[in-house]
Design an enzyme around this catalytic site. Structure first.
Site, PDB file in Angstrom:
ATOM      1  N   SER A 190       0.833  -1.199   0.000  1.00  0.00           N
ATOM      2  CA  SER A 190       0.000   0.000   0.000  1.00  0.00           C
ATOM      3  C   SER A 190       0.863   1.241   0.000  1.00  0.00           C
ATOM      4  O   SER A 190       2.058   1.191   0.287  1.00  0.00           O
ATOM      5  CB  SER A 190      -0.913   0.025   1.242  1.00  0.00           C
ATOM      6  OG  SER A 190      -1.776  -1.078   1.277  1.00  0.00           O
ATOM      7  N   SER A 211      -3.327  -3.769  -3.277  1.00  0.00           N
ATOM      8  CA  SER A 211      -2.685  -2.553  -2.795  1.00  0.00           C
ATOM      9  C   SER A 211      -3.708  -1.546  -2.294  1.00  0.00           C
ATOM     10  O   SER A 211      -4.745  -1.327  -2.924  1.00  0.00           O
ATOM     11  CB  SER A 211      -1.844  -1.925  -3.917  1.00  0.00           C
ATOM     12  OG  SER A 211      -0.976  -0.940  -3.411  1.00  0.00           O
ATOM     13  N   ASP A 243      -4.002   2.095  -2.068  1.00  0.00           N
ATOM     14  CA  ASP A 243      -3.389   3.336  -2.542  1.00  0.00           C
ATOM     15  C   ASP A 243      -4.379   4.466  -2.296  1.00  0.00           C
ATOM     16  O   ASP A 243      -5.304   4.696  -3.088  1.00  0.00           O
ATOM     17  CB  ASP A 243      -3.044   3.215  -4.028  1.00  0.00           C
ATOM     18  CG  ASP A 243      -2.155   2.007  -4.304  1.00  0.00           C
ATOM     19  OD1 ASP A 243      -1.418   1.600  -3.390  1.00  0.00           O
ATOM     20  OD2 ASP A 243      -2.211   1.470  -5.426  1.00  0.00           O
TER      21      ASP A 243
END
Length: 385
Positions: free
Chosen positions: A261, A299, A301
């Site tokens: 992340s 992830s 983000d």
């Protein structure tokens, strides 16, 4: 007492390291745009940053490699005076609390806190306690708070299920927040973080720009913990295809997919309304893309942007008036966001040091000399000023 003293000592060492260690530009890595004097989020006047770094080896063999980073948009005044803000999730496999009210109100009320995935709750509670202790209740008679706390996963190097971040650590980060240079790499919430299979962590950068004859500043701070080696690009050079040693995940698992992340926080003194700040937050992803990330399924983000302008319009009055930059003139801020986000990530990688942690896992820092050789090979080296 020992734990507290050790934490202070580590913070002091982190600050000293920041003062003498090279940053990305010092290695000859080229970037577009003009940075502020510190090339940090604290170039935006009033923004302060505090960090608590926790590094301990426990008697049971577990390793603590974690911490907390606090960003206060208006310094200590952040508890009483909000800032216009907006947020965006490029991929939502992560957590940032308080975003429902941020989206609804367009106002960031209080600090932005960064820590590890399993410490979000204790950090959030600590921020509420600090708000209660900071002063009187709001007009409704309540100490009302929905703090913004974001996370990335440091469980590869940190005993994350040991819950080693305590309320006192979050409080310390808030109380010690200051302007000036910001320590990078293995510090604060970034202590145990890894990106592109290199040791990573906290990074920051800034840009100065002109719109309508006025100079504005935009700063970025990242907590970077994303990506595999193959996709890594620095200054356009596919360094991940050449620096193949010490791959933490993909060397033993060729089927490994993009994971991890990144939290990106953007601050500016340019007058912007909440919907414009959401647009700014989206552009942070452009800087991430320059690094070679495609924001994979695993992830988290998540990006946030706030403006320190229009302070007078954020006092509690029935009628408010705020100025803002017209949409047809906002492009320099979009460009600055992408530029500063890219450089902040690279700064995080360059500042990081080798770290071994829980379970015997080790993350190597990106080798500076080999990186410089690649920049020269591809004609991208820029001699430092």
């Amino acid at each position: 007492m020992f734990r507290f003293t050790l934490t202070l000592a580590l913070c002091a060492l982190a600050g000293l390291a920041h003062a003498v260690d090279p940053r990305a530009r010092d290695l000859g890595i080229p970037f577009d745009g003009s940075p502020g004097p510190l090339n940090a989020i604290t170039d935006v006047a009033g923004v302060t940053v505090g960090q608590v770094t926790l590094i301990r080896d426990l008697p049971d063999g577990h390793k603590v490699r974690t911490g907390v980073t606090a960003i206060l948009p208006r310094g200590t005044a952040s508890y009483e005076l909000p800032a216009f803000g907006g947020w965006f999730a490029l991929n939502g496999n992560g957590e940032m609390t308080g975003t429902t009210w941020l989206e609804e109100s367009g106002q960031l009320e209080g600090p932005v806190m960064l820590t590890n995935t399993h410490s979000v709750g204790v950090v959030r509670d600590a921020v509420i306690a600090e708000r209660v202790h900071a002063g009187g209740a709001d007009a409704s008679g309540y100490w009302w708070s929905l703090p913004v706390v974001a996370e990335t996963w440091d469980g590869e190097l940190n005993d994350i299920n040991g819950f080693h971040v305590h309320a006192a650590d979050a409080s310390q980060a808030l109380h010690e927040a200051k302007g000036g240079p910001v320590a990078e790499g293995n510090v604060g919430g970034g202590t145990g973080m890894i990106c592109h299979e290199f040791k990573c962590g906290i990074g920051t950068a800034s840009r100065r720009l002109r719109i309508g004859g006025t100079t504005y500043t935009l700063g970025v701070l990242v907590q970077a913990n994303y990506g595999l080696r193959d996709s890594l690009r620095i200054a356009g050079v596919p360094v991940g295809q050449y620096l193949r040693d010490d791959r933490l995940y993909s060397a033993t698992n060729p089927a490994a997919v993009d994971t991890g992340s990144i939290i990106i926080v953007v601050a500016t003194d340019a007058p912007l309304l909440p919907h414009q700040l959401k647009r700014i937050a989206r552009r942070a992803g452009m800087g991430l893309a320059r690094m070679g990330s495609y924001s994979g399924n695993g992830s988290g983000d998540i990006f946030l942007a706030f403006s320190t302008a229009n302070a007078d319009a954020l006092h509690d009055r029935p009628l408010q008036q705020a100025g803002f930059i017209g949409n047809d003139h906002i492009d320099p801020l979009f460009e600055a966001t992408a530029q500063a986000a890219e450089e902040a990530i690279v700064n995080a990688m360059i500042a990081a040091k080798d770290m071994c942690g829980d379970g015997g896992h080790c993350a190597k820092a990106i080798p500076h000399a080999e990186l410089v050789a690649l920049l020269k090979r591809f004609g991208r080296y820029q001699p430092p000023h």
